[in-house]
Design an enzyme around this catalytic site. Structure first.
Site, short mmCIF file in Angstrom:
data_model
loop_
_atom_site.label_atom_id
_atom_site.label_comp_id
_atom_site.label_asym_id
_atom_site.label_seq_id
_atom_site.Cartn_x
_atom_site.Cartn_y
_atom_site.Cartn_z
N ARG A 61 80.42 -18.10 43.27
CA ARG A 61 79.29 -17.88 42.36
C ARG A 61 79.24 -16.44 41.86
O ARG A 61 78.93 -16.19 40.69
CB ARG A 61 77.98 -18.25 43.07
N ARG A 109 89.09 -36.45 43.56
CA ARG A 109 87.66 -36.33 43.87
C ARG A 109 86.79 -36.66 42.65
O ARG A 109 87.19 -36.42 41.52
CB ARG A 109 87.38 -34.92 44.41
N GLN A 158 76.80 -28.65 44.04
CA GLN A 158 77.77 -28.42 42.96
C GLN A 158 77.27 -29.02 41.66
O GLN A 158 77.40 -28.41 40.60
CB GLN A 158 79.13 -29.00 43.35
N ASP A 216 79.09 -29.52 55.40
CA ASP A 216 80.48 -29.15 55.66
C ASP A 216 80.79 -29.05 57.16
O ASP A 216 81.92 -28.77 57.54
CB ASP A 216 80.80 -27.81 54.98
N ARG A 242 86.40 -37.78 55.39
CA ARG A 242 86.18 -37.17 56.71
C ARG A 242 85.65 -38.17 57.73
O ARG A 242 85.77 -37.92 58.93
CB ARG A 242 85.24 -35.97 56.58
C1 S3P Z 1 79.39 -26.55 47.83
C2 S3P Z 1 78.60 -27.67 47.90
C3 S3P Z 1 78.91 -28.83 48.75
C4 S3P Z 1 79.90 -28.45 49.84
C5 S3P Z 1 81.06 -27.67 49.32
C6 S3P Z 1 80.59 -26.39 48.66
C7 S3P Z 1 79.01 -25.47 46.91
O1 S3P Z 1 79.50 -29.84 47.96
O2 S3P Z 1 80.36 -29.60 50.51
O3 S3P Z 1 81.97 -27.37 50.35
O4 S3P Z 1 79.53 -24.35 47.00
O5 S3P Z 1 78.14 -25.72 46.05
P1 S3P Z 1 78.63 -30.96 47.20
O6 S3P Z 1 77.87 -30.32 46.12
O7 S3P Z 1 79.67 -31.92 46.67
O8 S3P Z 1 77.76 -31.56 48.27
#
Ligand code: S3P
Length: 445
Positions: free
Chosen positions: A26, A121, A166, A328, A359
């Site tokens: 970010r 993905r 995300q 995570d 997972r």
């Molecule tokens: C993340 C959000 C999570 C997380 C990933 C990092 C981020 O994913 O699992 O390792 O930096 O915004 P999701 O938004 O798919 O839950």
């Protein structure tokens, strides 16, 4: 690379885990949009963050890397220039999804692609709401590559159908370029690093919690609403200092709880409450963890030190809102559960099937090789404990957090464990096995 691990007699010492991946990505993306120079001190240098840095350079941003500091010469919201080539996100889902939002409102087109793992993905979850904002973005059967054409965006009101930081962040970044306000509601709170950094850079972003008390007591749920107004002024440059990644520290946190002779101190760990669900889960299991919090630095991210001692753990149930706050950490949490007395149940965690690997199935198959009693469910898993694990040949499945969780399992197993494909730890924690060796040289042959 095959990595051999032997169980050490004891686990003692102090460690600063590597810096936070989510915050570094970010910082790189938003710093590039600032009106001037931003510094990201103690940034994470790993495969994921390198992908983000390389892409912003392709988009015309000068980024200097010196010792632990990144210096980004931000060119303002409209300062990016078109890249000549495809933007390669490697295996970083965060980089691809956040960039989809950042690039959707530019005056030039882009193509985002990634590794075979990333191409598997789901991406429709970001392309669909971005298209509602007016983006001209197409995915490839729901996945990468993503093709983005120049478009004029408009703000939307959107409720996240999946608890995903995300998706939320992609929309927050797109909102910077939209005509009118954007309102994003998340029924379950997810990591809020994007919101904190945007606010620190002067973006008008208001957050409030919807009032649960006005709802029926049977169905009471509060959600967080982010209301973003496109900034009328440039984003102000900031200097950030990134704390250690809670998700990387988590491997040693569990090792310290589960190993019978352990006392570990983990320093400068990011303790943003949207990330620390594992601390709550371990404490519910009876873990001995002391926290010393310190005041947040620039960037407004709380951090502190954790001291962990061996403890007798008991099984717990994890589900609902806690899942997103430890999304995570489930691979290593499953290892803790194998050492806990009784049954541990994880539910509401179907998202684990679409991470770097599946997972749920991966944990069940790999931990069973070590003798664990673990069963998959559609949205999680069930573990019966405690089990004396035995060393085995296990596979990291190209998934950094699986490989590191298996290494923690190896610390409490009898005999040698060999982790195949262990090099995948470089996605977020290139020095993982060196750090483990520094704490207990006998463990890492
Ligand atoms: C993340 C959000 C999570 C997380 C990933 C990092 C981020 O994913 O699992 O390792 O930096 O915004 P999701 O938004 O798919 O839950």
């Amino acid at each position: 690379m095959d990595q051999s691990i032997h169980p050490p007699r004891q686990l003692a010492g102090s460690l600063r885990a590597p810096s936070d991946r989510s915050m570094t990505v970010r910082g790189v993306l938003l710093g590039s949009l600032a009106d001037g120079v931003c510094r990201v001190e103690e940034y994470l240098d790993s495969d994921d963050t390198r992908a983000a840095i390389n892409i912003m350079r392709q988009l015309g941003i000068v980024i200097e890397q010196r010792e632990q500091t990144l210096t980004l010469h931000g060119r303002g919201l409209r300062g990016l220039t078109p890249a000549r080539d495809t933007l390669y996100c490697d295996s970083s889902g965060t980089t691809m999804r956040l960039l989809a939002g950042l690039l959707a409102g530019q005056s030039f087109g882009s193509i985002l692609d990634g590794s075979a793992q990333l191409r598997r993905r789901p991406m429709r979850r970001v392309t669909e709401p971005l298209a509602r904002m007016g983006a001209r973005i197409t995915d490839t059967a729901g996945c990468a590559p993503l093709r983005i054409e120049p478009a004029a965006l408009r703000g939307i009101a959107y409720t996240l159908p999946i608890a995903s930081a995300q998706i939320k962040s992609a929309l927050l970044l797109a909102a910077l370029y939209a005509e009118g306000d954007t309102r994003i509601e998340e029924p379950v709170v997810t990591r809020d690093h994007t919101e904190r950094l945007m606010a620190a850079m002067g973006v008008p972003i208001a957050r409030h919690t919807t009032d649960a008390s006005s709802q029926s007591p049977l169905n009471r749920q509060s959600s967080i609403v982010n209301h973003v107004t496109p900034p009328s002024r440039a984003l102000q440059p900031v200097d950030l200092r990134v704390p250690a990644d809670f998700s990387s520290a988590a491997f040693f946190l569990v090792a310290g709880c589960a190993h019978p002779q352990a006392r570990l101190r983990l320093t400068d760990v990011g303790l943003n409450p949207t990330r620390t669900g594992l601390l709550d889960a371990l404490r519910d299991m009876g873990a001995q963890i002391e926290t010393e919090a310190r005041a947040p630095d620039a960037g407004n991210e709380p951090a502190g030190n954790l001291t962990i001692s061996s403890a007798a753990l008991r099984g717990v149930t994890v589900g609902g809102e806690q899942v997103a706050r430890m999304i995570d950490e489930f691979p290593v949490f499953a290892v803790a559960a194998t050492q806990a007395q009784g049954t541990t149940v994880v539910r509401d965690a179907e998202e684990l099937r679409v991470k770097e690997s599946n997972r749920i199935d991966g944990l069940v198959e790999e931990l069973r090789k070590m003798g664990a009693r673990i069963e998959a469910t559609p949205d999680g898993f069930i573990v019966e404990g405690p089990t004396r694990l035995r060393g085995a040949v296990v596979d990291g499945r190209g998934d950094h957090r699986m490989a590191m969780a298996l290494a923690v399992a190896a610390l409490v197993a009898d005999g040698e464990t060999v982790i195949t494909g262990a090099e995948c730890v470089s996605k977020t924690y290139p020095g993982f096995f060196n750090d483990l060796a520094a704490l207990c040289p006998e463990a890492v042959a």
